[in-house]
Design a protein around this motif. Structure first.
Motif, PDB file in Angstrom:
ATOM      1  N   UNK A   2     -58.332 -27.867 -40.481  1.00 13.34           N
ATOM      2  CA  UNK A   2     -57.198 -28.169 -39.458  1.00 13.34           C
ATOM      3  C   UNK A   2     -57.720 -27.158 -38.255  1.00 13.34           C
ATOM      4  N   UNK A   3     -58.002 -28.050 -37.004  1.00 11.12           N
ATOM      5  CA  UNK A   3     -58.401 -27.217 -35.906  1.00 11.12           C
ATOM      6  C   UNK A   3     -57.306 -26.287 -35.596  1.00 11.12           C
ATOM      7  N   UNK A   4     -56.060 -26.725 -35.762  1.00 13.42           N
ATOM      8  CA  UNK A   4     -55.177 -25.984 -34.925  1.00 13.42           C
ATOM      9  C   UNK A   4     -54.929 -24.577 -35.811  1.00 13.42           C
ATOM     10  N   UNK A   5     -54.999 -24.817 -37.007  1.00 13.10           N
ATOM     11  CA  UNK A   5     -54.964 -23.602 -37.923  1.00 13.10           C
ATOM     12  C   UNK A   5     -56.179 -22.542 -37.614  1.00 13.10           C
ATOM     13  N   UNK A   6     -57.302 -23.265 -37.249  1.00 16.50           N
ATOM     14  CA  UNK A   6     -58.409 -22.678 -36.717  1.00 16.50           C
ATOM     15  C   UNK A   6     -58.257 -21.701 -35.452  1.00 16.50           C
ATOM     16  N   UNK A   7     -57.773 -22.370 -34.874  1.00 19.06           N
ATOM     17  CA  UNK A   7     -57.356 -21.716 -33.227  1.00 19.06           C
ATOM     18  C   UNK A   7     -56.273 -20.477 -33.655  1.00 19.06           C
ATOM     19  N   UNK A   8     -55.247 -20.760 -34.452  1.00 21.92           N
ATOM     20  CA  UNK A   8     -54.359 -19.721 -34.768  1.00 21.92           C
ATOM     21  C   UNK A   8     -55.071 -18.512 -35.384  1.00 21.92           C
ATOM     22  N   UNK A   9     -55.946 -18.863 -36.101  1.00 18.00           N
ATOM     23  CA  UNK A   9     -56.664 -17.626 -36.748  1.00 18.00           C
ATOM     24  C   UNK A   9     -57.353 -16.982 -35.621  1.00 18.00           C
ATOM     25  N   UNK A  10     -58.120 -17.939 -35.016  1.00 21.21           N
ATOM     26  CA  UNK A  10     -58.885 -16.943 -33.874  1.00 21.21           C
ATOM     27  C   UNK A  10     -57.978 -16.265 -32.843  1.00 21.21           C
ATOM     28  N   UNK A  11     -56.828 -16.907 -32.475  1.00 21.47           N
ATOM     29  CA  UNK A  11     -55.714 -16.022 -31.946  1.00 21.47           C
ATOM     30  C   UNK A  11     -55.365 -14.942 -32.319  1.00 21.47           C
ATOM     31  N   UNK A  12     -54.986 -15.003 -33.684  1.00 22.76           N
ATOM     32  CA  UNK A  12     -54.518 -13.594 -34.357  1.00 22.76           C
ATOM     33  C   UNK A  12     -55.599 -12.549 -34.458  1.00 22.76           C
ATOM     34  N   UNK A  13     -56.777 -13.023 -34.587  1.00 24.58           N
ATOM     35  CA  UNK A  13     -57.876 -11.896 -34.711  1.00 24.58           C
ATOM     36  C   UNK A  13     -58.049 -11.497 -33.463  1.00 24.58           C
ATOM     37  N   UNK A  14     -58.101 -12.306 -32.395  1.00 21.86           N
ATOM     38  CA  UNK A  14     -58.309 -11.756 -30.980  1.00 21.86           C
ATOM     39  C   UNK A  14     -57.076 -10.745 -30.493  1.00 21.86           C
ATOM     40  N   UNK A  15     -56.045 -11.168 -30.975  1.00 21.58           N
ATOM     41  CA  UNK A  15     -54.839 -10.353 -30.534  1.00 21.58           C
ATOM     42  C   UNK A  15     -54.821  -8.934 -31.447  1.00 21.58           C
ATOM     43  N   UNK A  16     -55.359  -8.965 -32.576  1.00 27.13           N
ATOM     44  CA  UNK A  16     -55.527  -7.760 -33.285  1.00 27.13           C
ATOM     45  C   UNK A  16     -56.470  -6.736 -32.575  1.00 27.13           C
TER      46      UNK A  16
END
Ligand code: HEC
Length: 272
Positions: A2-16
């Motif tokens: 799921x490309x949306x999940x992937x985007x979320x993942x990246x966003x979370x990692x980026x935010x952390x």
């Protein structure tokens, strides 16, 4: 995937990553604090200015005022600031090393001077040969230039220097000064008197008393009386060492006698 999940993942990692990058310690910063008080003491420490905006000790200026050094509680004295004999010499009491700075409870006024003269009677140190020698050395350096080697008020400055010194230093051999209490001398040593300066910063507690004893011995010589370790026919306020030693021997004898005669009944407490 799921490309949306992937985007979320990246966003979370980026935010952390963003969070940790601006909160990690380094250089002069402690980084972010999980609980603010853990790095900054809630207590304020004496003599340390550690202002932290989250602590509630008032403003920065308030805290600055609070951490300044303070005066000791009135009526207390610091360890070492006591006269008398070292505890290790008597074998009792709290061990301390006296440092020569004993507080003086009389002010620098004429009233207080009279109070000192009335109240300071005894010399706390017994007359010893060593004490008189110390007193002589100190007197010769500090006082004789004005008061004279013999204590007659005709020191070098008055006698030989064309009388340049403007006022007459006290003549210790006059009855007025002979009959004056030790307090008159001690008070003068602390504060001075008129043109004479004080000696509280130049002579320690014991040294002041040594000098006073030496002046007493000069007065005694002039009156052809005895004032030394063995005998004092000059006054009743200063005790020769021989008397102190005699008393100590008697006390020891009494204690020794008690040790041999003491019976167990002395220690039993009576019934009620
Ligand atoms: C620079 C000179 C000078 C020196 C040094 C000096 N004195 Fe004096 N002293 C005086 C003078 C002057 C007076 C008289 C003050 C007055 O009565 O106006 C005086 C007065 C006194 C008095 C009598 C005070 C009173 O109650 O009338 C005593 C006691 C005394 N000095 C002790 C000492 C001792 C002890 C020393 C050394 C530790 C000493 N002085 C060093 C100048 C000096």
């Amino acid at each position: 995937m799921n490309s949306l999940n992937c985007l979320y993942g990246l966003a979370v990692i980026g935010f952390l990553g963003f969070l940790s990058s601006c909160q990690s310690p380094g250089g002069n910063t402690t980084g972010s604090e999980y609980m603010p008080d853990m790095a900054h003491s809630v207590a304020y420490e004496a003599n340390v200015f550690g202002y932290y905006y989250n602590n509630r000790w008032g403003s920065e200026e308030d805290l600055h005022k609070m951490v300044q050094p303070r005066k000791p509680v009135s009526g207390t004295i610091a360890r070492g600031y006591a006269g008398g004999i070292d505890a290790h010499e008597t074998g009792r009491g709290v061990a301390y090393k006296k440092n020569g700075s004993v507080p003086y409870y009389y002010g620098d006024t004429e009233e207080e001077r009279l109070r000192a003269i009335a109240e300071i009677i005894n010399n706390p140190y017994p007359i010893t040969t060593a004490g008189l020698e110390r007193g002589k050395a100190l007197y010769t350096i500090q006082c004789a230039i004005c008061h004279g080697e013999k204590g007659d008020g005709a020191g070098y400055l008055v006698r030989d220097d064309g009388g340049k010194y403007p006022v007459q230093p006290a003549n210790f051999l006059l009855d007025d000064l002979i009959n004056s209490s030790n307090g008159r001398y001690y008070h003068t040593l602390i504060y001075g008197r008129n043109l004479m300066g004080g000696y509280s910063d130049k002579l320690s507690y014991e040294e002041r008393w040594n000098v006073i004893q030496y002046i007493r011995s000069l007065q005694a010589v002039n009156k052809k009386l005895e004032y030394n370790e063995k005998l004092n026919t000059f006054n009743t306020t200063d005790v020769p060492y021989s008397v102190v030693a005699q008393k100590m021997l008697q006390e020891q004898a009494v204690v020794a006698a008690m040790d041999t005669t003491a019976s167990p009944s002395v220690h039993t407490s009576g019934g009620h």
